[in-house]
Design an enzyme around this catalytic site. Structure first.
Site, PDB file in Angstrom:
ATOM      1  N   TYR A 112       0.799  -1.224   0.000  1.00 10.71           N
ATOM      2  CA  TYR A 112       0.000   0.000   0.000  1.00 10.71           C
ATOM      3  C   TYR A 112       0.837   1.282   0.000  1.00 10.71           C
ATOM      4  O   TYR A 112       0.771   2.069  -0.943  1.00 10.71           O
ATOM      5  CB  TYR A 112      -0.968   0.002   1.191  1.00 10.71           C
ATOM      6  CG  TYR A 112      -1.917  -1.174   1.154  1.00 10.71           C
ATOM      7  CD1 TYR A 112      -2.906  -1.251   0.171  1.00 10.71           C
ATOM      8  CD2 TYR A 112      -1.811  -2.233   2.047  1.00 10.71           C
ATOM      9  CE1 TYR A 112      -3.765  -2.337   0.097  1.00 10.71           C
ATOM     10  CE2 TYR A 112      -2.663  -3.321   1.977  1.00 10.71           C
ATOM     11  CZ  TYR A 112      -3.637  -3.372   1.005  1.00 10.71           C
ATOM     12  OH  TYR A 112      -4.479  -4.442   0.922  1.00 10.71           O
ATOM     13  N   PRO A 125     -11.342   0.001  -2.983  1.00  6.43           N
ATOM     14  CA  PRO A 125     -12.582  -0.617  -3.442  1.00  6.43           C
ATOM     15  C   PRO A 125     -13.803   0.266  -3.159  1.00  6.43           C
ATOM     16  O   PRO A 125     -13.823   1.030  -2.185  1.00  6.43           O
ATOM     17  CB  PRO A 125     -12.669  -1.902  -2.624  1.00  6.43           C
ATOM     18  CG  PRO A 125     -11.318  -2.095  -2.006  1.00  6.43           C
ATOM     19  CD  PRO A 125     -10.774  -0.703  -1.827  1.00  6.43           C
ATOM     20  N   HIS A 330      -7.635   1.419   1.131  1.00  7.06           N
ATOM     21  CA  HIS A 330      -7.377   0.029   1.483  1.00  7.06           C
ATOM     22  C   HIS A 330      -6.270  -0.186   2.520  1.00  7.06           C
ATOM     23  O   HIS A 330      -6.202  -1.246   3.152  1.00  7.06           O
ATOM     24  CB  HIS A 330      -7.008  -0.711   0.189  1.00  7.06           C
ATOM     25  CG  HIS A 330      -7.437  -2.131   0.152  1.00  7.06           C
ATOM     26  ND1 HIS A 330      -7.478  -2.930   1.269  1.00  7.06           N
ATOM     27  CD2 HIS A 330      -7.842  -2.918  -0.867  1.00  7.06           C
ATOM     28  CE1 HIS A 330      -7.892  -4.137   0.922  1.00  7.06           C
ATOM     29  NE2 HIS A 330      -8.118  -4.153  -0.365  1.00  7.06           N
ATOM     30  N   SER A 541     -11.810 -11.538  -5.374  1.00  4.16           N
ATOM     31  CA  SER A 541     -12.055 -11.568  -3.946  1.00  4.16           C
ATOM     32  C   SER A 541     -13.525 -11.837  -3.661  1.00  4.16           C
ATOM     33  O   SER A 541     -14.395 -11.302  -4.346  1.00  4.16           O
ATOM     34  CB  SER A 541     -11.667 -10.215  -3.349  1.00  4.16           C
ATOM     35  OG  SER A 541     -11.746 -10.280  -1.967  1.00  4.16           O
TER      36      SER A 541
HETATM   37  N1  COA Z   1     -20.782 -28.754   1.442  1.00  8.56           N
HETATM   38  C1  COA Z   1     -21.769 -27.977   1.917  1.00  8.56           C
HETATM   39  N2  COA Z   1     -21.562 -26.684   2.345  1.00  8.56           N
HETATM   40  C2  COA Z   1     -20.305 -26.213   2.286  1.00  8.56           C
HETATM   41  C3  COA Z   1     -19.227 -26.977   1.777  1.00  8.56           C
HETATM   42  C4  COA Z   1     -19.511 -28.317   1.354  1.00  8.56           C
HETATM   43  N3  COA Z   1     -18.554 -29.106   0.877  1.00  8.56           N
HETATM   44  N4  COA Z   1     -18.117 -26.228   1.843  1.00  8.56           N
HETATM   45  C5  COA Z   1     -18.466 -25.043   2.356  1.00  8.56           C
HETATM   46  N5  COA Z   1     -19.787 -25.035   2.643  1.00  8.56           N
HETATM   47  C6  COA Z   1     -20.566 -23.944   3.255  1.00  8.56           C
HETATM   48  C7  COA Z   1     -19.838 -23.344   4.434  1.00  8.56           C
HETATM   49  O1  COA Z   1     -20.120 -24.052   5.610  1.00  8.56           O
HETATM   50  C8  COA Z   1     -20.387 -21.921   4.434  1.00  8.56           C
HETATM   51  O2  COA Z   1     -21.684 -21.958   5.012  1.00  8.56           O
HETATM   52  P1  COA Z   1     -22.461 -20.586   5.502  1.00  8.56           P
HETATM   53  O3  COA Z   1     -23.013 -19.951   4.264  1.00  8.56           O
HETATM   54  O4  COA Z   1     -23.529 -21.125   6.381  1.00  8.56           O
HETATM   55  O5  COA Z   1     -21.445 -19.773   6.211  1.00  8.56           O
HETATM   56  C9  COA Z   1     -20.573 -21.609   2.984  1.00  8.56           C
HETATM   57  O6  COA Z   1     -20.693 -22.892   2.330  1.00  8.56           O
HETATM   58  C10 COA Z   1     -19.462 -20.818   2.372  1.00  8.56           C
HETATM   59  O7  COA Z   1     -18.240 -21.541   2.404  1.00  8.56           O
HETATM   60  P2  COA Z   1     -17.164 -21.408   1.254  1.00  8.56           P
HETATM   61  O8  COA Z   1     -17.841 -21.038  -0.003  1.00  8.56           O
HETATM   62  O9  COA Z   1     -16.309 -22.626   1.226  1.00  8.56           O
HETATM   63  O10 COA Z   1     -16.309 -20.134   1.619  1.00  8.56           O
HETATM   64  P3  COA Z   1     -15.861 -19.490   2.990  1.00  8.56           P
HETATM   65  O11 COA Z   1     -17.013 -18.827   3.640  1.00  8.56           O
HETATM   66  O12 COA Z   1     -15.078 -20.475   3.777  1.00  8.56           O
HETATM   67  O13 COA Z   1     -14.902 -18.351   2.433  1.00  8.56           O
HETATM   68  C11 COA Z   1     -12.869 -17.338   1.730  1.00  8.56           C
HETATM   69  C12 COA Z   1     -13.727 -18.609   1.715  1.00  8.56           C
HETATM   70  C13 COA Z   1     -11.584 -17.601   0.996  1.00  8.56           C
HETATM   71  C14 COA Z   1     -13.619 -16.225   1.019  1.00  8.56           C
HETATM   72  C15 COA Z   1     -12.619 -16.963   3.222  1.00  8.56           C
HETATM   73  O14 COA Z   1     -11.889 -17.981   3.834  1.00  8.56           O
HETATM   74  C16 COA Z   1     -11.798 -15.711   3.367  1.00  8.56           C
HETATM   75  O15 COA Z   1     -10.583 -15.772   3.517  1.00  8.56           O
HETATM   76  N6  COA Z   1     -12.468 -14.513   3.367  1.00  8.56           N
HETATM   77  C17 COA Z   1     -11.817 -13.224   3.449  1.00  8.56           C
HETATM   78  C18 COA Z   1     -11.472 -12.711   2.089  1.00  8.56           C
HETATM   79  C19 COA Z   1     -11.056 -11.275   2.134  1.00  8.56           C
HETATM   80  O16 COA Z   1     -10.333 -10.829   3.001  1.00  8.56           O
HETATM   81  N7  COA Z   1     -11.559 -10.526   1.156  1.00  8.56           N
HETATM   82  C20 COA Z   1     -11.420  -9.109   1.122  1.00  8.56           C
HETATM   83  C21 COA Z   1     -10.299  -8.585   0.346  1.00  8.56           C
HETATM   84  S1  COA Z   1     -10.480  -6.840   0.201  1.00  8.56           S
END
Ligand code: COA
Length: 613
Positions: A112, A125, A330, A541
């Site tokens: 940054y 963003p 950011h 993202s």
């Molecule tokens: N079967 C059924 N459900 C599942 C599944 C499976 N095999 N795998 C995941 N799910 C469910 C999860 O339990 C979760 O349920 P919820 O909606 O009740 O919470 C949902 O599906 C979403 O999971 P998933 O799609 O695997 O993603 P996540 O929520 O774990 O997110 C990332 C993944 C990478 C986005 C997250 O770990 C992360 O790091 N987020 C931050 C990103 C960030 O900083 N962005 C900003 C940059 S400016």
């Protein structure tokens, strides 16, 4: 009408930083916060050999075989016993022992503050909130901020304390960030900008009680009525300039005492509210896209780009036609804390509790004065030109994919995020007939002061799947097996990344350690593969929110795309960006290819009998 939304947004966000956690005494708040923070683990330094192996795997789908062979040799040399890699690794481990987080300061600087491109489009963003039907709603805020969890693990809450009362300060070579939230007497004002004119609005009474929604409305109305002239110099547009140019212009601007005081008032304010002039009308179809650009850059110097202070960490933007959203700088924080704040604001606006207004007359909000010398005027003109070039160059498409949301992949026992990322790989492959380096942010907030690492979505398994998907020689059962494998691999990479074991920040750490310790950079960092690996044609993202909103950001390379999405239960909000100056990219084309890919994945899964999965 516009003020109605603005005042509720202002009220909903009007949290003294010290009261973000339950409003007990400051010492208890601090104590609880510290206890939580200190209980978080430290970010680990992954093992060297593991990173080298994963790095080679990540390169496999994106570099030529000869290049890969060459890199393989370099890596062997790098990691051999007693070699340079081992020395750097030890240096990093020492650094990790001595600091709260071995990466966070380095990351803040390199990602940054040392980055000299304008923050507009290239870093900050924007967030488009649902279009509002303005109505007169009021409510009470809860003033609680529970600790967040990811995968059952508590997250670092530090970023929440960085977004209010903070601002980026330009420098001629490197920027800095100031934060007044933890001052003995934290700021009690916000700044409001209308028709390029900035005002200080005190949002607390002298006895420390917050202004009521009605009082804020009265104050906003006063600001509105006293800034009807539209011929003012758009001083705020200076903040959109290249950072070196802005750094120079800034030093010149604040030579004047009045200017310096005005700038300081903006920097110290809790946040900024931008009351925007009307933008060109857009059809319903294009509305979200138009709102996306309004949030990202304001539409150019003719429209609202001067109605901002882009260095300000948090700026809420409210248009006259119900368009609303925000832009954030950011450096201090990622999207998720910002979006949690939005969820809070939106919830607040739904509440109908009325707050009685005490009939105490309030002072007129103070208008911030600027003395514009010919030199400052020249800087403003340059910044305007630069901004208009950026505006013309940015190609944005904001879409709602309405066929399904997280529900469908979940019903298939697949991770929704991995499903979307594999669809994106397919969309890109269909257009370009190749896989590209892909960045997805992964949160490192399980660790103290954690920010992000990279999930490399282009994997050996995703490449195998995208090549097979449109191959008529392959049977559906094989395609489904490859899809399932690609999705599993993505989820496994995600788990590795959020546990602090991904490769990108580790490689960066080894490189920065080499810059500190060695006379020359090790060859692995001068290698073509390394440059290719960091040329993220897809920068993506997931920023999930309860609110039906979407975040948008620009691409990170001239021939790349920025893709941000908010998967809701039954639909997915997407924002895709590209640069018009690149003939090979087109935001609408990728957005369409992504929709097609998502639908094709669903059809493939539905057409293939379950027993064979
Ligand atoms: N079967 C059924 N459900 C599942 C599944 C499976 N095999 N795998 C995941 N799910 C469910 C999860 O339990 C979760 O349920 P919820 O909606 O009740 O919470 C949902 O599906 C979403 O999971 P998933 O799609 O695997 O993603 P996540 O929520 O774990 O997110 C990332 C993944 C990478 C986005 C997250 O770990 C992360 O790091 N987020 C931050 C990103 C960030 O900083 N962005 C900003 C940059 S400016």
């Amino acid at each position: 009408m516009l003020g109605i939304l603005a005042r509720t947004m202002v009220k909903a966000c009007m949290v003294k930083p010290s009261s973000l956690v339950k409003p007990v005494s400051v010492t208890r708040v601090t104590g609880r916060y510290l206890a939580h923070q200190e209980g978080l683990p430290k970010l680990p330094v992954p093992p060297l050999q593991q990173t080298c192996e994963h790095y080679l795997a990540a390169l496999t789908p994106i570099v030529d075989p000869e290049e890969l062979d060459h890199t393989c040799q370099l890596l062997e040399e790098f990691q051999k016993s007693g070699g340079v890699g081992e020395r750097l690794q030890k240096g990093l481990e020492q650094r990790a022992k001595k600091s709260e987080n071995w990466l966070s300061d380095w990351w803040l600087q390199t990602a940054y503050l040392d980055y000299r491109m304008p923050v507009v489009v290239h870093s900050s963003p924007g967030v488009v909130l649902p279009r509002m039907e303005f109505s007169d709603r009021q409510g009470q805020m809860s003033e609680t901020l529970p600790v967040e969890y990811l995968g059952g693990k508590p997250l670092c809450m530090n970023q929440y304390y960085q977004v209010l009362s903070s601002c980026r300060i330009p420098g001629t070579k490197r920027d800095s960030v100031v934060n007044y939230a933890r001052d003995k007497r934290p700021p009690t004002h916000i700044t409001v900008v209308h028709n390029f004119q900035f005002f200080v609005l005190d949002v607390y009474n002298s006895d420390g009680t917050p202004l009521t929604v009605d009082q804020i409305y009265i104050q906003l109305e006063k600001i509105w009525n006293s800034s009807l002239q539209t011929n003012k110099e758009p001083i705020g547009i200076l903040t959109s300039h290249h950072r070196n140019s802005w750094g120079k212009a800034y030093n010149n601007l604040i030579k004047d005492k009045t200017n310096k005081e005005s700038v300081r008032a903006i920097q110290k304010s809790i946040f900024t509210v931008c009351l925007d002039a009307p933008m060109p009308r857009a059809s319903d179809d294009m509305y979200r896209t138009r709102a996306g650009v309004q949030m990202l850059h304001g539409g150019g110097s003719r429209w609202n780009s001067g109605n901002r202070w882009f260095d300000k960490t948090l700026q809420f933007i409210i248009g006259e036609d119900g368009t609303c959203g925000l832009i954030y700088e950011h450096a201090p924080a990622e999207g998720p804390p910002i979006v949690s704040l939005i969820d809070h604001v939106v919830e607040y606006m739904k509440s109908t509790d009325m707050v009685r207004t005490p009939m105490v007359p309030l002072r007129m909000p103070q208008k911030l004065r600027f003395n514009i010398t010919p030199e400052i005027k020249k800087d403003i003109e340059e910044a305007k030109q630069n901004m208009n070039i950026m505006v013309h160059d940015l190609d944005v498409k904001v879409n709602v994919f309405s066929h399904f949301g997280k529900d469908f992949p979940k019903s298939q026992k697949m991770s929704p995020d991995a499903f979307i990322q594999v669809a994106l790989q397919l969309a890109y492959y269909r257009i370009y007939k190749r896989c590209c380096p892909t960045y997805e942010s992964a949160s490192l907030r399980m660790f103290r002061l954690g920010r992000t690492d990279t999930i490399r979505s282009a994997s050996i398994d995703s490449a195998n799947f995208v090549k097979a998907m449109d191959d008529p020689a392959k049977h559906n059962t094989e395609k489904v097996a490859l899809l399932a494998k690609a999705i599993k691999a993505h989820r496994a990479y995600t788990d590795m990344a959020i546990r602090g074991q991904a490769i990108d920040r580790h490689l960066l750490g080894l490189k920065l350690q080499a810059i500190e310790d060695l006379a020359a950079l090790p060859e692995i960092f001068m290698d073509t593969s390394y440059a290719v690996a960091l040329h993220f044609n897809l920068s993506t993202s997931q920023v999930p929110a309860k609110t039906d909103c979407v975040m948008c950001f620009g691409p990170v390379v001239p021939d790349g795309y920025g893709v941000c999405y908010n998967p809701m239960d039954t639909h997915i909000n997407f924002a895709v960006s590209a640069f018009n100056s690149c003939q090979d990219t087109n935001a609408a084309r990728l957005a369409q290819a992504l929709e097609d890919a998502l639908l094709d994945l669903k059809t493939l899964l539905e057409q293939t009998p379950k027993a064979k999965l």
